[in-house]
Scaffold this motif. Sequence first.
Motif, mmCIF file in Angstrom:
data_model
loop_
_atom_site.group_PDB
_atom_site.id
_atom_site.type_symbol
_atom_site.label_atom_id
_atom_site.label_comp_id
_atom_site.label_asym_id
_atom_site.label_seq_id
_atom_site.Cartn_x
_atom_site.Cartn_y
_atom_site.Cartn_z
ATOM 1 N N LYS A 83 0.809 -1.218 0.000
ATOM 2 C CA LYS A 83 0.000 0.000 0.000
ATOM 3 C C LYS A 83 0.842 1.267 0.000
ATOM 4 O O LYS A 83 0.347 2.330 -0.361
ATOM 5 N N THR A 84 2.077 1.189 0.408
ATOM 6 C CA THR A 84 2.914 2.376 0.575
ATOM 7 C C THR A 84 4.005 2.403 -0.482
ATOM 8 O O THR A 84 4.623 1.374 -0.771
ATOM 9 N N GLY A 85 4.228 3.592 -1.047
ATOM 10 C CA GLY A 85 5.297 3.761 -2.018
ATOM 11 C C GLY A 85 6.451 4.552 -1.432
ATOM 12 O O GLY A 85 6.291 5.314 -0.472
ATOM 13 N N PHE A 86 7.636 4.380 -2.006
ATOM 14 C CA PHE A 86 8.843 5.023 -1.498
ATOM 15 C C PHE A 86 9.557 5.737 -2.641
ATOM 16 O O PHE A 86 9.664 5.215 -3.748
ATOM 17 N N SER A 87 10.059 6.933 -2.343
ATOM 18 C CA SER A 87 10.901 7.652 -3.305
ATOM 19 C C SER A 87 12.111 8.279 -2.634
ATOM 20 O O SER A 87 12.882 8.970 -3.289
ATOM 21 N N LYS A 88 12.277 8.057 -1.328
ATOM 22 C CA LYS A 88 13.388 8.652 -0.604
ATOM 23 C C LYS A 88 13.674 7.800 0.623
ATOM 24 O O LYS A 88 12.775 7.222 1.224
ATOM 25 N N GLY A 89 14.958 7.703 1.024
ATOM 26 C CA GLY A 89 15.321 6.999 2.249
ATOM 27 C C GLY A 89 15.695 5.543 2.020
ATOM 28 O O GLY A 89 15.764 5.050 0.889
ATOM 29 N N VAL A 90 15.940 4.831 3.144
ATOM 30 C CA VAL A 90 16.322 3.418 3.129
ATOM 31 C C VAL A 90 15.190 2.630 3.775
ATOM 32 O O VAL A 90 14.757 2.951 4.896
ATOM 33 N N HIS A 91 14.706 1.572 3.101
ATOM 34 C CA HIS A 91 13.544 0.823 3.568
ATOM 35 C C HIS A 91 13.839 -0.672 3.456
ATOM 36 O O HIS A 91 14.412 -1.143 2.466
ATOM 37 N N TYR A 92 13.398 -1.418 4.484
ATOM 38 C CA TYR A 92 13.659 -2.860 4.535
ATOM 39 C C TYR A 92 12.398 -3.569 5.003
ATOM 40 O O TYR A 92 11.747 -3.136 5.965
ATOM 41 N N TRP A 93 12.019 -4.642 4.326
ATOM 42 C CA TRP A 93 10.898 -5.475 4.745
ATOM 43 C C TRP A 93 11.211 -6.937 4.417
ATOM 44 O O TRP A 93 12.089 -7.242 3.607
ATOM 45 N N VAL B 220 14.059 -7.737 1.523
ATOM 46 C CA VAL B 220 14.189 -6.789 0.421
ATOM 47 C C VAL B 220 14.654 -5.457 1.006
ATOM 48 O O VAL B 220 13.994 -4.902 1.890
ATOM 49 N N LEU B 221 15.792 -4.949 0.519
ATOM 50 C CA LEU B 221 16.347 -3.698 1.021
ATOM 51 C C LEU B 221 16.433 -2.701 -0.123
ATOM 52 O O LEU B 221 17.195 -2.891 -1.074
ATOM 53 N N LEU B 222 15.622 -1.644 -0.038
ATOM 54 C CA LEU B 222 15.579 -0.595 -1.048
ATOM 55 C C LEU B 222 16.273 0.641 -0.481
ATOM 56 O O LEU B 222 15.758 1.296 0.418
ATOM 57 N N ASP B 223 17.466 0.938 -1.001
ATOM 58 C CA ASP B 223 18.255 2.082 -0.537
ATOM 59 C C ASP B 223 18.191 3.164 -1.612
ATOM 60 O O ASP B 223 18.944 3.157 -2.582
ATOM 61 N N LEU B 224 17.257 4.114 -1.433
ATOM 62 C CA LEU B 224 17.084 5.177 -2.425
ATOM 63 C C LEU B 224 18.104 6.292 -2.253
ATOM 64 O O LEU B 224 18.205 7.169 -3.114
ATOM 65 N N ASN B 225 18.838 6.286 -1.123
ATOM 66 C CA ASN B 225 19.938 7.241 -0.986
ATOM 67 C C ASN B 225 21.099 6.856 -1.898
ATOM 68 O O ASN B 225 21.750 7.711 -2.499
ATOM 69 N N ILE C 56 24.725 -6.888 -5.387
ATOM 70 C CA ILE C 56 23.648 -5.891 -5.420
ATOM 71 C C ILE C 56 22.837 -6.129 -6.689
ATOM 72 O O ILE C 56 23.379 -6.164 -7.794
ATOM 73 N N ALA C 57 21.538 -6.308 -6.537
ATOM 74 C CA ALA C 57 20.717 -6.737 -7.668
ATOM 75 C C ALA C 57 20.587 -5.642 -8.723
ATOM 76 O O ALA C 57 20.789 -5.886 -9.923
ATOM 77 N N PHE C 58 20.245 -4.434 -8.310
ATOM 78 C CA PHE C 58 20.007 -3.361 -9.272
ATOM 79 C C PHE C 58 20.593 -2.064 -8.731
ATOM 80 O O PHE C 58 20.544 -1.807 -7.519
ATOM 81 N N GLU C 59 21.132 -1.262 -9.620
ATOM 82 C CA GLU C 59 21.680 0.044 -9.274
ATOM 83 C C GLU C 59 20.987 1.127 -10.105
ATOM 84 O O GLU C 59 20.287 0.841 -11.079
ATOM 85 N N ASN C 60 21.203 2.375 -9.676
ATOM 86 C CA ASN C 60 20.619 3.531 -10.373
ATOM 87 C C ASN C 60 19.097 3.447 -10.448
ATOM 88 O O ASN C 60 18.481 3.778 -11.466
ATOM 89 N N VAL C 61 18.474 2.958 -9.362
ATOM 90 C CA VAL C 61 17.012 2.937 -9.301
ATOM 91 C C VAL C 61 16.545 4.219 -8.614
ATOM 92 O O VAL C 61 17.032 4.569 -7.541
ATOM 93 N N GLU C 62 15.634 4.932 -9.229
ATOM 94 C CA GLU C 62 15.101 6.156 -8.656
ATOM 95 C C GLU C 62 13.682 6.369 -9.160
ATOM 96 O O GLU C 62 13.319 5.909 -10.236
ATOM 97 N N GLY C 63 12.910 7.058 -8.353
ATOM 98 C CA GLY C 63 11.509 7.282 -8.671
ATOM 99 C C GLY C 63 10.638 6.788 -7.541
ATOM 100 O O GLY C 63 11.069 6.670 -6.385
ATOM 101 N N LEU C 64 9.392 6.473 -7.841
ATOM 102 C CA LEU C 64 8.428 5.990 -6.857
ATOM 103 C C LEU C 64 8.277 4.488 -7.004
ATOM 104 O O LEU C 64 7.929 3.992 -8.080
ATOM 105 N N PHE C 65 8.537 3.712 -5.917
ATOM 106 C CA PHE C 65 8.496 2.255 -5.950
ATOM 107 C C PHE C 65 7.537 1.730 -4.875
ATOM 108 O O PHE C 65 7.481 2.269 -3.767
ATOM 109 N N PHE C 66 6.818 0.655 -5.220
ATOM 110 C CA PHE C 66 5.943 -0.034 -4.281
ATOM 111 C C PHE C 66 6.477 -1.450 -4.062
ATOM 112 O O PHE C 66 6.892 -2.115 -5.025
#
Length: 704
Positions: A565-575, A643-648, A664-674
């Motif tokens: 339900k929540t999207g991320f475009s900034k910060g470090v998020h882990y679930w 899953v660790l999404l580091d948008l910084n 590291i699976a993917f680099e240069n990811v930016e924008g809004l991710f769910f």
Amino acid sequence: MEEMEEELKCPVCGSFYREPIILPCSHNLCQACARNILVQTPESESPQSRRASGSGVSDYDYLDLDKMSLYSEADSGYGSYGGFASAPTTPCQKSPNGVRVFPPAMPPPPTHLSPALAPVPRNSCITCPQCHRSLILDDRGLRGFPKNRVLEGVIDRYQQSKAAALKCQLCEKVPKEATVMCEQCDVFYCDPCRLRCHPPRGPLAKHRLVPPAQGRVSRRLRPRKVSTCTDHELENHSMYCVQCKMPVCYQCLEEGKHSSHEVKALGAMWKLHKVSPRRTHPLVPRSSDPPVLLQTVPSIENSVEFEACLVAQCDALIDALNRRKAQLLARVNKEHEHKLKVVRDQISHCTVKLRQTTGLMEYCLEVIKENDPSGFLQISDALIRRVHLTEDQWGKGTLTPRMTTDFDLSLDNSPLLQSIHQLDFVQVKASSPVPATPILQLEECCTHNNSATLSWKQPPLSTVPAEGYILELDDGSGGQFREVYVGKETMCTVDGLHFNSTYNARVKAFNKTGVSPYSKTLVLQTSEVAWFAFDPGSAHSDIIFSNDNLTVTCSSYDDRVVLGKTGFSKGVHYWELTIDRYDNHPDPAFGVARMDVMKDVMLGKDDKAWAMYVDNNRSWFMHNNSHTNRTEGGITKGATIGVLLDLNRKTLTFFINDEQQGPIAFENVEGLFFPAVSLNRNVQVTLHTGLPVPDFYSSRASIA
């Protein structure tokens, strides 16, 4: 073209269409003719009453109103709603400084519309004169029907094609072909009559002569000079009320407020009023008049200055719009070049694969010709494996286009158009005071996850009423303030803020006079970590939810996608996700995706998702149907996927049972991710959120 002339004529008035509108049955009517054939239906026959009684309603019984869907992308911007949860909210208005904020304010009741656009009575009905379908009009009345601009253009071209048949209106015997039309005289002239009756000198020198075709079109488009009654829009003015000093119709005299007033003939009063200024108010020079008259000259000159200032302001707006147009065109060109590059790269890759496959086929044909059985059998197994491997490579999306032909850009110009329509002069009365500074009610202000709720009130002793309030927030990084709500409510919830960010909020009141000072600034801290569940609204219909939408499985053998339900475009998020059921060795996928990701294929098949899919032995990373970094080690029942999404740092990393899976699976990811998962009926997973970033990753990030 003459055969289609009947198609260009209104079935009601029999003349060429004037401002035609399109009915839902696809037939056309003049806007004025549509007004003339309106019928008011009883309340019991309205669409609402028929739906309530359970009777059938045809497709043409009423028009559905478009609904404005307002939502904000979480963690990427601002979206707000005003008011309390238990009470209806008041729509946003235009702020005093001209900034446009959704939702729009209700427009004021029209006071200067033409009769064709004036409000229609409640439950008005119109019947198509061609197919006899009856339609109940909604609150918009005739404005709810679109205008047929194409039909207007066809009529113009048709009339221009017949312009050669226009004749002079002043020839005495055989009319000659007209060569010009005078727009002021509204007369078509041939050359001899123009020289004789309309010489280019004296008062006629200022008249505008146009070609006959242009004159015919301008005559048709010229507004009708029919004066209608403001209270009875279908009636023309026929009398003059002496007491009220206004023209009225006969219906006003019979049933209106002028029934007992003295009235006179409209024509007689017209002549009387034309001569009365000359008879009763002669211009007699007086000794004191010239100074008074000269005092008014500067104010008239100021109007010229004001006009120049207005033109300059509008030109500045046009220049800003042209600059923005150039920027948007540059973005479109950049997107076009990117798509072309991806397609060219895929064509080059497919060309190489095709050349290799063709060579393998020719080699196989030569091997089949071999007559030595033992020699053939020595290489047959290896050759068959090569053929199968090549076939598998072609089947894994090599020929699937990596780039869609559609542009992911969508221009939203409706707020700008509405702001342009609302552009008007603002008159300020200096004698009226501005409202007092609002007070933020700290006990009712709070944050939850990445949302903030603020409440305020007017000072207890304030005597100046406020028409509305303007709530402003900064960008969470100490940047400039921007408006997030404008309206009458005193409570507002703002969604879509960044996690683990500090925001400053302030509010001010306004009325017709001006704006109050800002309130004290309130500091708000959003949550450090995100608490969220799976989103049933955006998931595929085969997804099955349980455990307060934290546990999901699927009813299909095919892979289906579900988002958080929540999207991320900034910060470090882990679930994390735990595997509750794992039968028959399926390959679920875990990762992140855009909101418009494909929901009926494995996660990572399109360019809207970044994922890791894994079976009981190994895993792969996949994006845009490209498989990379095969890594040994799979999952079983009870395994944990992190899953660790580091948008910084713009990276995406995966973990299995607290161990990093591959690089590291993917680099240069930016924008809004769910957060996203794809699975079938052999898999069930449970989501765990609100988790801090793993310690070993935090220490590694600090070293880097």
